[in-house]
Motif scaffolding. Structure first.
Motif, short mmCIF file in Angstrom:
data_model
loop_
_atom_site.label_atom_id
_atom_site.label_comp_id
_atom_site.label_asym_id
_atom_site.label_seq_id
_atom_site.Cartn_x
_atom_site.Cartn_y
_atom_site.Cartn_z
N GLN A 28 0.85 -1.19 0.00
CA GLN A 28 0.00 0.00 0.00
C GLN A 28 0.88 1.24 0.00
OE1 GLN A 28 -3.91 0.76 0.93
NE2 GLN A 28 -2.83 2.12 -0.47
N TRP A 42 -8.15 3.42 8.60
CA TRP A 42 -6.93 2.74 9.06
C TRP A 42 -7.28 1.70 10.13
CZ3 TRP A 42 -1.71 3.93 7.70
CH2 TRP A 42 -0.76 3.25 8.45
N ILE A 72 -2.26 -6.30 4.06
CA ILE A 72 -1.30 -5.30 3.60
C ILE A 72 0.07 -5.66 4.17
CG2 ILE A 72 -0.65 -2.86 3.64
CD1 ILE A 72 -3.60 -2.17 3.74
N TYR A 128 2.97 -0.81 4.44
CA TYR A 128 2.50 0.54 4.17
C TYR A 128 3.72 1.40 3.86
CZ TYR A 128 -2.00 -0.51 6.48
OH TYR A 128 -3.22 -1.04 6.84
N SER A 137 0.12 5.43 14.95
CA SER A 137 0.12 4.08 14.40
C SER A 137 0.51 3.06 15.45
CB SER A 137 1.07 3.99 13.20
OG SER A 137 2.40 4.23 13.59
N ILE A 142 5.26 -0.12 8.57
CA ILE A 142 4.99 1.25 8.13
C ILE A 142 6.31 1.94 7.83
CG2 ILE A 142 3.89 3.42 8.71
CD1 ILE A 142 2.17 1.87 10.72
#
Length: 423
Positions: free
Chosen positions: A206, A229, A240, A243, A260, A271
């Motif tokens: 993503q 989210w 996912i 990210y 997050s 992430i």
């Protein structure tokens, strides 16, 4: 108290994306947890409480039709009945286990909540819904990463051109719900591209672009985005793989890195943040240049009639304050040579020319200009060869940092335009 983010910490967030390797003991524990989880899932299905429904029909009283209905319970096209599994059943169940650190009862509860939510949200029918054209420019599925995973782009900055009145409508519950449904619809489209069978691409990348995604005009949208989210974390576990959030302003980098962690309850190496000056460099760690869009410094163009991902891409390392030459041979007359060149983060002097073999012929200057560091689009050019020679591309690096250069070329037969008008 003053909060400071050092460059070293930022780099850690950008580069710490590799998952730790499992040792033999970990693998044994995971296998044991999977077996236990499968037993509990089957018990829940036979006991008719997988959706939270009380066990009103003991297993021995179930009719053949009821048993068949249990066997047909699916998630994303994958059968959940462990005793009559789909080839992707183990892969799917492992996603729920992994999201809960292989705690079986928590994974079962997460699966039950996901199935109940999908039923209430009508997620299985959402692909048939027409949610309007408002967000068509925001999201698109394009190319794959180096491991074959689909890459899904979200470019929220494209909404900055929407009228203020429209963005303010996001305050209403109805429009917020519409955005959530649109986001789930996009997720379901992505899952159609996945393959949960062993060896298949069972997760996606993503890419979230925050360029221009700031200011008071996007306040309501950011609020809904946070809901999205949370929803994806709860009901799409491990779908996912990574990210990658690009063009992140510093203040959002700080706030999002903390939020997050609160959402996932742990520091997440899933992430990756990329500040504006490191977007191309970061994305190229995951996506090969022929599959990275030109908007992000790659070579891929939408609906490209000249090149595909099958064309070979060459790579050069350009040292700090150094120059390099790319030479494309052109021995054949009557053809056109087409080429793509991109330099990671640019900031170079760039020059193209045709040099004929015949020393008595003139060299032809095709392009000569400075390419600034803020540019991302790759250079594409072509030249009709009417005498043997070569295309010479000169690149000089102005800064004290090594750069990568990617290029590709092809030759195609061409009929000169003037011949088309001959009678």
């Amino acid at each position: 108290m003053e909060l400071r983010i050092h460059e070293g910490n930022e780099k850690e967030h950008e580069e710490n994306y590799e998952e730790p390797l499992l040792d033999h003991e970990d693998e044994k524990l995971i296998k044991r947890a999977l077996i236990d989880f499968k037993c509990k899932v089957e018990d829940a299905m036979h006991g008719n409480y997988l959706f939270g429904i009380p066990d009103t029909h003991p297993c021995h009283n179930q009719t053949t039709k009821e048993i068949e209905q249990l066997n047909e319970i699916k998630l994303w096209g994958v059968a959940l009945m462990p005793s009559k599994p789909h080839e992707g059943t183990d892969t799917l169940l492992l996603k729920f286990l992994k999201s809960k650190n292989y705690v079986v009862h928590e994974a079962l509860e997460k699966l039950r909540k996901t199935l109940a939510w999908r039923k209430e949200f009508k997620a299985d029918e959402i692909l048939e819904e027409n949610l309007g054209p408002e967000f068509q420019k925001v999201a698109y599925l394009n190319t794959v990463d180096k491991e074959g995973r689909p890459v899904f782009y979200h470019v929220y900055g494209d909404l900055k051109d929407k009228p203020m009145q429209y963005l303010e409508k996001m305050r209403s519950e109805e429009n917020s719900e519409k955005f959530l449904r649109w986001r789930v619809q996009q997720m379901e489209k992505c899952i159609k591209e996945l393959n949960f069978e062993p060896g298949g691409a069972d997760s996606l990348i993503q890419v979230i672009d925050w360029k221009d995604f700031q200011g008071p005009h996007t306040k309501e949208l950011r609020s809904v985005y946070r809901k999205c989210w949370t929803l994806l974390e709860e009901h799409y576990p491990e779908i996912i793989h990574q990210y990658i959030i690009v063009n992140v302003p510093l203040r959002y980098y700080v706030s999002h890195s903390f939020s997050s962690r609160l959402i996932t309850h742990k520091p997440s190496n899933k992430i990756i943040f990329a500040r504006p000056g490191k977007v191309t460099e970061t994305l190229l760690r995951f996506i090969s240049p022929e599959n990275l869009l030109v908007e992000y410094g790659g070579l891929k163009r939408i609906n490209d009639n000249e090149f595909s991902s099958e064309h070979k891409v060459f790579e050069l390392n350009l040292k700090a304050h150094a120059s390099t030459h790319i030479e494309i041979p052109a021995p054949e007359v009557g053809v056109t040579i087409v080429w793509d060149v991109t330099v990671v983060e640019w900031d170079v002097t760039y020059k193209e020319e045709f040099i004929p073999e015949d020393e008595g012929s003139y060299q032809v200057l095709l392009q000569d200009k400075e390419k600034k560091g803020g540019e991302t689009l790759c250079v594409r050019n072509s030249y009709y060869i009417n005498e043997a020679g070569m295309i010479s591309i000169f690149i000089h690096n102005h800064i004290n940092k090594c750069k990568k250069v990617f290029y590709r070329y092809k030759t195609k037969p061409t009929v000169p335009t003037y011949l088309l008008y001959k009678t």
